[in-house]
Scaffold this motif. Structure first.
Motif, mmCIF file in Angstrom:
data_model
loop_
_atom_site.group_PDB
_atom_site.id
_atom_site.type_symbol
_atom_site.label_atom_id
_atom_site.label_comp_id
_atom_site.label_asym_id
_atom_site.label_seq_id
_atom_site.Cartn_x
_atom_site.Cartn_y
_atom_site.Cartn_z
ATOM 1 N N ASP A 1 0.811 -1.222 0.000
ATOM 2 C CA ASP A 1 0.000 0.000 0.000
ATOM 3 C C ASP A 1 0.844 1.272 0.000
ATOM 4 O OD1 ASP A 1 -2.485 -1.262 -0.004
ATOM 5 O OD2 ASP A 1 -2.493 -1.487 2.176
ATOM 6 N N THR A 2 1.968 1.274 0.694
ATOM 7 C CA THR A 2 2.779 2.487 0.783
ATOM 8 C C THR A 2 3.282 2.916 -0.591
ATOM 9 O OG1 THR A 2 4.767 1.195 1.296
ATOM 10 C CG2 THR A 2 3.490 2.034 3.150
ATOM 11 N N VAL A 3 3.658 1.985 -1.421
ATOM 12 C CA VAL A 3 4.120 2.313 -2.771
ATOM 13 C C VAL A 3 2.941 2.806 -3.599
ATOM 14 C CG1 VAL A 3 5.107 1.351 -4.891
ATOM 15 C CG2 VAL A 3 6.029 0.664 -2.675
ATOM 16 N N LEU A 4 1.793 2.183 -3.396
ATOM 17 C CA LEU A 4 0.602 2.592 -4.128
ATOM 18 C C LEU A 4 0.208 4.024 -3.758
ATOM 19 C CD1 LEU A 4 -1.352 1.398 -6.176
ATOM 20 C CD2 LEU A 4 -2.790 0.659 -4.287
ATOM 21 N N GLU A 5 0.336 4.376 -2.498
ATOM 22 C CA GLU A 5 0.011 5.740 -2.051
ATOM 23 C C GLU A 5 0.982 6.756 -2.631
ATOM 24 O OE1 GLU A 5 0.025 5.451 2.182
ATOM 25 O OE2 GLU A 5 -1.784 4.217 2.232
ATOM 26 N N ASP A 6 2.262 6.351 -2.790
ATOM 27 C CA ASP A 6 3.251 7.262 -3.380
ATOM 28 C C ASP A 6 2.935 7.544 -4.839
ATOM 29 O OD1 ASP A 6 4.591 7.300 -0.991
ATOM 30 O OD2 ASP A 6 6.112 5.832 -1.593
ATOM 31 N N ASN B 1 14.452 -4.256 -11.317
ATOM 32 C CA ASN B 1 15.224 -4.992 -12.315
ATOM 33 C C ASN B 1 15.917 -4.056 -13.306
ATOM 34 O OD1 ASN B 1 16.132 -7.424 -13.511
ATOM 35 N ND2 ASN B 1 14.575 -7.202 -15.092
ATOM 36 N N CYS B 2 15.163 -3.114 -13.894
ATOM 37 C CA CYS B 2 15.738 -2.263 -14.939
ATOM 38 C C CYS B 2 15.788 -0.784 -14.555
ATOM 39 C CB CYS B 2 14.960 -2.432 -16.244
ATOM 40 S SG CYS B 2 13.277 -1.771 -16.190
ATOM 41 N N GLY B 3 15.125 -0.396 -13.472
ATOM 42 C CA GLY B 3 15.157 0.994 -13.027
ATOM 43 C C GLY B 3 14.115 1.886 -13.672
ATOM 44 N N ALA B 4 13.236 1.349 -14.500
ATOM 45 C CA ALA B 4 12.189 2.150 -15.148
ATOM 46 C C ALA B 4 11.206 2.643 -14.096
ATOM 47 C CB ALA B 4 11.466 1.309 -16.193
ATOM 48 N N LYS B 5 10.696 3.873 -14.312
ATOM 49 C CA LYS B 5 9.749 4.457 -13.362
ATOM 50 C C LYS B 5 8.332 4.093 -13.786
ATOM 51 C CE LYS B 5 8.477 8.718 -11.045
ATOM 52 N NZ LYS B 5 8.767 10.146 -10.878
ATOM 53 N N LEU B 6 7.601 3.480 -12.862
ATOM 54 C CA LEU B 6 6.208 3.126 -13.110
ATOM 55 C C LEU B 6 5.344 4.055 -12.264
ATOM 56 C CD1 LEU B 6 7.961 0.333 -13.266
ATOM 57 C CD2 LEU B 6 5.715 -0.659 -13.463
ATOM 58 N N GLU B 7 4.329 4.644 -12.876
ATOM 59 C CA GLU B 7 3.444 5.556 -12.158
ATOM 60 C C GLU B 7 2.046 4.960 -12.109
ATOM 61 O OE1 GLU B 7 5.267 9.904 -12.694
ATOM 62 O OE2 GLU B 7 4.261 9.138 -14.497
ATOM 63 N N ASP C 1 -8.397 5.984 -11.047
ATOM 64 C CA ASP C 1 -9.067 4.851 -11.698
ATOM 65 C C ASP C 1 -9.473 3.807 -10.674
ATOM 66 O OD1 ASP C 1 -8.743 6.040 -14.159
ATOM 67 O OD2 ASP C 1 -6.926 4.894 -14.676
ATOM 68 N N LEU C 2 -8.638 3.589 -9.696
ATOM 69 C CA LEU C 2 -8.926 2.612 -8.645
ATOM 70 C C LEU C 2 -10.102 3.093 -7.793
ATOM 71 C CD1 LEU C 2 -8.058 -0.047 -7.339
ATOM 72 C CD2 LEU C 2 -6.525 1.253 -5.878
ATOM 73 N N ALA C 3 -10.126 4.369 -7.467
ATOM 74 C CA ALA C 3 -11.217 4.926 -6.662
ATOM 75 C C ALA C 3 -12.532 4.847 -7.440
ATOM 76 C CB ALA C 3 -10.908 6.364 -6.270
ATOM 77 N N ASN C 4 -12.518 5.137 -8.738
ATOM 78 C CA ASN C 4 -13.726 5.049 -9.556
ATOM 79 C C ASN C 4 -14.233 3.613 -9.626
ATOM 80 O OD1 ASN C 4 -13.638 7.784 -10.067
ATOM 81 N ND2 ASN C 4 -12.572 7.567 -12.029
ATOM 82 N N ALA C 5 -13.334 2.661 -9.745
ATOM 83 C CA ALA C 5 -13.730 1.248 -9.808
ATOM 84 C C ALA C 5 -14.371 0.816 -8.497
ATOM 85 C CB ALA C 5 -12.520 0.372 -10.129
ATOM 86 N N GLU C 6 -13.861 1.307 -7.371
ATOM 87 C CA GLU C 6 -14.441 0.955 -6.072
ATOM 88 C C GLU C 6 -15.847 1.551 -5.926
ATOM 89 O OE1 GLU C 6 -11.756 2.077 -2.973
ATOM 90 O OE2 GLU C 6 -10.295 0.543 -3.483
#
Length: 135
Positions: free
Chosen positions: A102-107, A114-120, A125-130
């Motif tokens: 959860d902490t990473v998700l909140e960030d 593995n490769c250092g690519a930044k994922l955002e 979208d998650l709040a709308n689905a809920e």
């Protein structure tokens, strides 16, 4: 009767039978008894070492049991106190699966280990689905 006692008995028997150790047969019996005596002493030493190793193994096993109790008791306490959800995603660059909490998700962002690519992550979208699930 142990092996050493049996070898001692054979030596006594040889003396009792008055086998002359100056004859060819006597020299042979004496040599055989000397080898048997050395083998018996070696076996006793090995037996003592095996017993010591067994005692040491028992101590290590007991210590490992104590460690397992501590570790598994702590894990049980952790599981009861805090149940964090675990999420997974696939890196679009290296296609490795990445796990996070959860902490990473909140960030809202994560660097691929593995490769250092930044994922955002877009939490809207998650709040709308809920909200749709609640309706």
């Amino acid at each position: 009767m142990g092996i050493s006692e049996k070898v001692a008995y054979l030596k006594g028997l040889m003396e009792g039978l008055k086998i002359d150790d100056q004859t060819n047969e006597g020299k042979m019996f004496t040599a055989i008894l000397d080898v048997l005596d050395e083998i018996a002493l070696e076996i006793e030493d090995l037996t003592d070492e095996v017993m010591e190793l067994g005692d040491g193994l028992d101590v290590v096993s007991d210590d490992l049991g104590d460690v397992e109790d501590i570790v598994y008791d702590d894990e049980d306490d952790f599981d009861e106190d805090e149940e964090e959800e675990c999420y997974a995603t696939t890196c679009p660059e290296c296609e490795e699966e990445i796990y996070f909490d959860d902490t990473v998700l909140e960030d809202g962002a994560l660097l691929c280990p593995n490769c250092g690519a930044k994922l955002e992550f877009d939490l809207s979208d998650l709040a709308n689905a809920e909200e749709e699930d609640e309706d």
